[in-house]
Design a protein around this motif. Structure first.
Motif, short mmCIF file in Angstrom:
data_model
loop_
_atom_site.label_atom_id
_atom_site.label_comp_id
_atom_site.label_asym_id
_atom_site.label_seq_id
_atom_site.Cartn_x
_atom_site.Cartn_y
_atom_site.Cartn_z
N ALA A 27 0.83 -1.22 0.00
CA ALA A 27 0.00 0.00 0.00
C ALA A 27 0.86 1.26 0.00
O ALA A 27 0.63 2.19 -0.77
CB ALA A 27 -0.93 -0.01 1.21
N GLY A 31 2.54 6.62 -4.10
CA GLY A 31 1.20 7.21 -3.98
C GLY A 31 1.06 8.07 -2.73
O GLY A 31 0.37 9.08 -2.74
N TYR A 113 4.55 3.88 -13.09
CA TYR A 113 5.09 3.86 -11.72
C TYR A 113 6.60 3.65 -11.76
O TYR A 113 7.35 4.24 -11.00
CB TYR A 113 4.41 2.71 -10.98
N PHE A 234 -5.97 3.65 -5.42
CA PHE A 234 -4.56 3.55 -5.82
C PHE A 234 -3.68 3.38 -4.59
O PHE A 234 -2.84 2.49 -4.51
CB PHE A 234 -4.17 4.83 -6.58
#
Ligand code: PFF
Length: 456
Positions: A27, A31, A113, A234
């Motif tokens: 996670a 981001g 990414y 995301f």
């Protein structure tokens, strides 16, 4: 009953903490630091933050739990898991479209990414060699533009990042992610906290607090709601099959909702700390908060360049961001690696190598969109922005919606309760109702209204 009868393979992680560490590793990544800060900057700060927090708890967390529960039930690769669970629920096997869409989204996300993670790797070197020592913000800005203007630099660092992903994925993602997350995340939290303290001492702390915590709802549009929703998916890595695969590796006899609540809180904490570290500098330097993806790569090097031992702290900071990006990148690759090796019996290493090559080629679109293809655009969006829009604002919410509908409306309640047997019945009911009556309709409403408003 403690285990699902659809069990087709052994559990991967033996302990709850390995599961939490790995899921947090997936996670927390670019981001939280890079994307959260520039999205908050572009979408009015506090109003965006509030919308984001609402999306995280009311929409994303229930869907995240649903995705992990699906994995726990199916215990196989994403496609087979959904197929098996659909058959058990006497639903159409075509629900496995969720897995296909997710894997497509994951590879597209990884393509851009990897380019941005490459920037982070390059900045380890730049800071360590003292490039920003006593630099002005103009110098930091010029250095960033110069870096972006060189396709070779971007491609070189993107390749280094993908090579790291490949190595880790080949050597077994499960153990690697959990181990790296255990070391890197505390260090990332520490360096972000130190930067936030520094930012408040040297920068404009009150302006940052006002920007982040005093809401001005006039800034909130249907479009920024969609951006907040997309970012919630995301940031928590939902809708691409990663959580599903992690669920299939998860240990038995643990509270899924409890473990994921920890992950969500840690994820939020890192984003908030990143905001508190970046915005005091942004306001003190009179930079535009809405300047876009370069925000972190200009404000942070300037901050480090002007602090004592900043080149070392700065290098360490970008190293931790890069490690966090590696664990997220491996998680993005994992659903498809898992599927290729289970479905076709390919070696993990061969599946990972093929996929990384594909992602590298796709990533050229992003790398070149900052220089020689800077003029290529559609509806005012560059190739990078287009990829970001299609994945974060369309594919992830659509994937999340399908998961919510499939788990909330198609699976039998007793089956879900079976996977939730450890939770209090009220907690189960809360999750079930949120998923059915809040998460699914909210995603649909935000998606449809924002798309309607942007095209008409
Ligand atoms: N959550 C990661 C981040 O915030 O950087 C990005 C990501 C990783 C998205 C893994 C999806 C995923 F499966």
């Amino acid at each position: 009953m403690t285990s699902s009868f659809l069990q087709t393979k052994k559990r991967g992680w033996g302990s709850r903490w390995s599961f939490v560490a790995a899921t947090t590793g997936a996670a927390i990544g670019l981001g939280n630091v890079w994307k959260f800060s520039y999205l908050a900057g572009e979408n009015g700060g506090s109003a965006f933050l509030l919308a984001y927090i609402a999306c995280v708890f009311l929409v994303a967390l229930p869907v995240m739990i649903a995705e992990v529960v699906l994995g726990c039930r199916g215990r196989a690769n994403p496609v087979a898991t959904i197929h098996n669970v659909a058959i058990e629920a006497v639903a159409s096997p075509w629900w496995k479209l969720i897995a296909w869409l997710g894997m497509l989204a994951a590879l597209l996300i990884l393509s851009y990414y990897s380019v941005i993670a490459g920037w982070s790797l390059a900045y380890i070197e730049k800071l360590f060699t003292g490039e920003f020592d006593a630099a002005s913000v103009q110098i930091a800005g010029e250095s960033f533009s110069q870096f972006l203007s060189s396709p070779w630099q971007l491609i070189k660092w993107q390749s280094v990042f993908l090579a790291l992903i490949l190595l880790m994925s080949m050597s077994g993602a499960r153990i690697g992610i959990a181990m790296m997350a255990r070391i890197a995340l505390p260090l990332l939290l520490l360096s972000l906290s130190a930067l936030a303290v520094y930012g408040f001492k040297m920068g404009d702390g009150p302006a940052a607090i006002e920007f982040l915590f005093v809401p001005d709802f006039t800034q909130l549009t249907a479009n920024s709601l969609l951006i907040a929703l997309g970012h919630a998916f995301f940031s928590l890595s939902i809708g691409v099959g990663a959580m599903l695969v992690f669920g299939s590796y998860s240990p038995d006899g643990r509270s899924v909702s409890g473990m994921l609540s920890i992950v969500v809180l840690l994820d939020l904490l890192v984003s908030l700390l990143a905001g508190l570290a970046i915005f005091p500098l942004v306001f003190a330097l009179k930079m535009a908060p809405a300047m876009g993806p370069g925000l972190m790569f200009i404000a942070m090097p300037y901050g480090f360049g002007n602090m004592e031992y900043g080149s070392y702290f700065g290098a360490l900071f970008f190293l931790m961001v890069s490690v966090a990006a590696v664990t997220s990148g491996v998680a993005l690759l994992e659903p498809t690696v898992n599927w290729l090796s289970e479905r076709f019996g390919w070696w993990r290493a061969a599946s990972a190598a093929l996929l990384v090559f594909l992602v590298w080629v796709l990533g050229l679109l992003t790398a070149l969109s900052f220089n020689i293809w800077a003029d290529v655009s559609w509806q005012g969006l560059s190739l990078f922005q287009l990829l970001d829009f299609v994945t974060a604002n369309l594919l992830l919410p659509i994937g999340g919606l399908l998961i919510a509908v499939f788990v909330g409306w198609k699976l039998r309640r007793e089956v879900l309760r079976d996977e939730f047997y450890i939770e209090h019945p009220y907690l189960f009911l809360l999750w079930y109702r949120l998923l059915r009556y809040i998460s699914a309709p909210a995603v649909l409403l935000i998606l449809v209204s924002s798309l309607y408003l942007s095209f008409y």
